[in-house]
Design an enzyme around this catalytic site. Sequence first.
Site, short mmCIF file in Angstrom:
data_model
loop_
_atom_site.label_atom_id
_atom_site.label_comp_id
_atom_site.label_asym_id
_atom_site.label_seq_id
_atom_site.Cartn_x
_atom_site.Cartn_y
_atom_site.Cartn_z
N TYR A 173 3.07 22.33 2.99
CA TYR A 173 2.96 20.99 2.41
C TYR A 173 4.14 20.63 1.50
O TYR A 173 4.77 19.59 1.70
CB TYR A 173 1.65 20.89 1.62
CG TYR A 173 1.45 19.53 1.00
CD1 TYR A 173 1.15 18.42 1.78
CD2 TYR A 173 1.57 19.34 -0.38
CE1 TYR A 173 0.97 17.16 1.22
CE2 TYR A 173 1.39 18.09 -0.95
CZ TYR A 173 1.10 17.01 -0.15
OH TYR A 173 0.93 15.76 -0.70
N LYS A 177 7.19 17.76 2.13
CA LYS A 177 7.50 16.58 1.31
C LYS A 177 8.98 16.57 0.93
O LYS A 177 9.59 15.50 0.83
CB LYS A 177 6.59 16.55 0.07
CG LYS A 177 5.12 16.25 0.42
CD LYS A 177 4.95 14.91 1.13
CE LYS A 177 3.49 14.52 1.35
NZ LYS A 177 3.30 13.23 2.02
P1 NAP Z 1 -6.56 11.89 2.42
O1 NAP Z 1 -7.67 11.25 1.70
O2 NAP Z 1 -6.80 13.17 3.13
O3 NAP Z 1 -5.95 10.82 3.42
C1 NAP Z 1 -4.98 11.16 4.36
C2 NAP Z 1 -4.99 10.10 5.44
O4 NAP Z 1 -3.98 10.44 6.42
C3 NAP Z 1 -6.34 10.04 6.19
O5 NAP Z 1 -6.61 8.70 6.49
C4 NAP Z 1 -6.03 10.83 7.45
O6 NAP Z 1 -6.86 10.49 8.56
C5 NAP Z 1 -4.60 10.38 7.69
N1 NAP Z 1 -3.93 11.20 8.70
C6 NAP Z 1 -3.79 12.55 8.73
N2 NAP Z 1 -3.14 12.91 9.86
C7 NAP Z 1 -2.86 11.76 10.54
C8 NAP Z 1 -2.23 11.47 11.76
N3 NAP Z 1 -1.75 12.43 12.56
N4 NAP Z 1 -2.10 10.18 12.13
C9 NAP Z 1 -2.59 9.19 11.35
N5 NAP Z 1 -3.24 9.40 10.21
C10 NAP Z 1 -3.36 10.67 9.80
O7 NAP Z 1 -5.35 12.21 1.43
P2 NAP Z 1 -4.61 11.30 0.33
O8 NAP Z 1 -4.58 12.11 -0.90
O9 NAP Z 1 -5.12 9.93 0.31
O10 NAP Z 1 -3.12 11.33 0.93
C11 NAP Z 1 -2.37 10.17 1.20
C12 NAP Z 1 -0.90 10.49 0.97
O11 NAP Z 1 -0.68 10.76 -0.42
C13 NAP Z 1 -0.40 11.74 1.73
O12 NAP Z 1 0.88 11.48 2.26
C14 NAP Z 1 -0.33 12.79 0.64
O13 NAP Z 1 0.60 13.80 0.92
C15 NAP Z 1 0.09 11.94 -0.55
N6 NAP Z 1 -0.18 12.56 -1.85
C16 NAP Z 1 -1.45 12.81 -2.25
C17 NAP Z 1 -1.67 13.40 -3.51
C18 NAP Z 1 -3.04 13.71 -4.00
O14 NAP Z 1 -3.16 14.32 -5.09
N7 NAP Z 1 -4.10 13.32 -3.30
C19 NAP Z 1 -0.57 13.71 -4.34
C20 NAP Z 1 0.71 13.44 -3.89
C21 NAP Z 1 0.88 12.87 -2.65
P3 NAP Z 1 -8.29 11.22 8.80
O15 NAP Z 1 -9.28 10.52 7.89
O16 NAP Z 1 -8.54 10.98 10.25
O17 NAP Z 1 -8.12 12.66 8.46
#
Ligand code: NAP
Length: 251
Positions: A173, A177
């Site tokens: 991961y 990034k």
């Molecule tokens: P999340 O709730 O797991 O959401 C991730 C989303 O990406 C879900 O809608 C998932 O779909 C979708 N996804 C995964 N693989 C995919 C694919 N092949 N094609 C299309 N959609 C896909 O996580 P989140 O925390 O909201 O993450 C959103 C972004 O924020 C990510 O890029 C993550 O790296 C970044 N981020 C998050 C955090 C944190 O603390 N949460 C911190 C820094 C950065 P499904 O529902 O079908 O799985």
Amino acid sequence: MTDNRIALVTGANQGIGLQLAKELVANGVTVLLGSRSAEKGEAAAKDIGAGAVAIQIDVTDAASIAAAAERIRAEFGRLDLLVNNAGISNTRNGDFELAEFSNNSRASNASLQEVRAIWDTNVFGVLAVYQAMLPLLQQGVAARIVNVSSGVGSLTRNADPAFPYRSIFGPGYAASKTALNAMTLAMMIELEGTGIKVNLVSPGFTSTALNNYAGTESVEDGSREVVRVCLLGPDGATGTFTGWNNSTIPW
Ligand code: NAP
């Protein structure tokens, strides 16, 4: 056709993407709510109501990306905002505990198959969506690309022995990034002088499926900087990498 700004948000059926979609719609943006599951996308768009339109897009599937681009071209003719938000931290489908997962995601023991799957979504998926959507952004008004990255990918931070979280920097991961940040820089350099702006944003440590809900921030708080950057007007900055409260993150 619509006079509203038109945004595509990938991975918008849950988590930060869903929160962003809600807030963009509340600010008058027409949001194409990207979801790899058509059913989950329809349900999320219905929940938000008018202004949200579900669109099936799996960022690891070239045919799905091409079909989404063609649908946007046919129905809207342009894109004003592309948010590359979809991402994964692992391939365990929610079955993991963060500390145990980190211990088994080091350079010496990470599964190469899993590292490839993570990079496929977080790095190559973003590049593929960029390539497919660029012609639509070129037709857009004050077009902007926002890539959702993470401060954990910062090489500058992780190269500093005093950085408290460097022990979790692994090839899956975190390094995906870092690579996304590099892809974003390539987009920024390519688009310099074209009028299409590019920003890199890190949400807070947000309670979502990505970290098995171990994040300390609510989706509302954790998404705030992503929302702010996505709502920047035509005079808003380009080339930035920001986190909490518009703080600058070193690349
Ligand atoms: P999340 O709730 O797991 O959401 C991730 C989303 O990406 C879900 O809608 C998932 O779909 C979708 N996804 C995964 N693989 C995919 C694919 N092949 N094609 C299309 N959609 C896909 O996580 P989140 O925390 O909201 O993450 C959103 C972004 O924020 C990510 O890029 C993550 O790296 C970044 N981020 C998050 C955090 C944190 O603390 N949460 C911190 C820094 C950065 P499904 O529902 O079908 O799985």
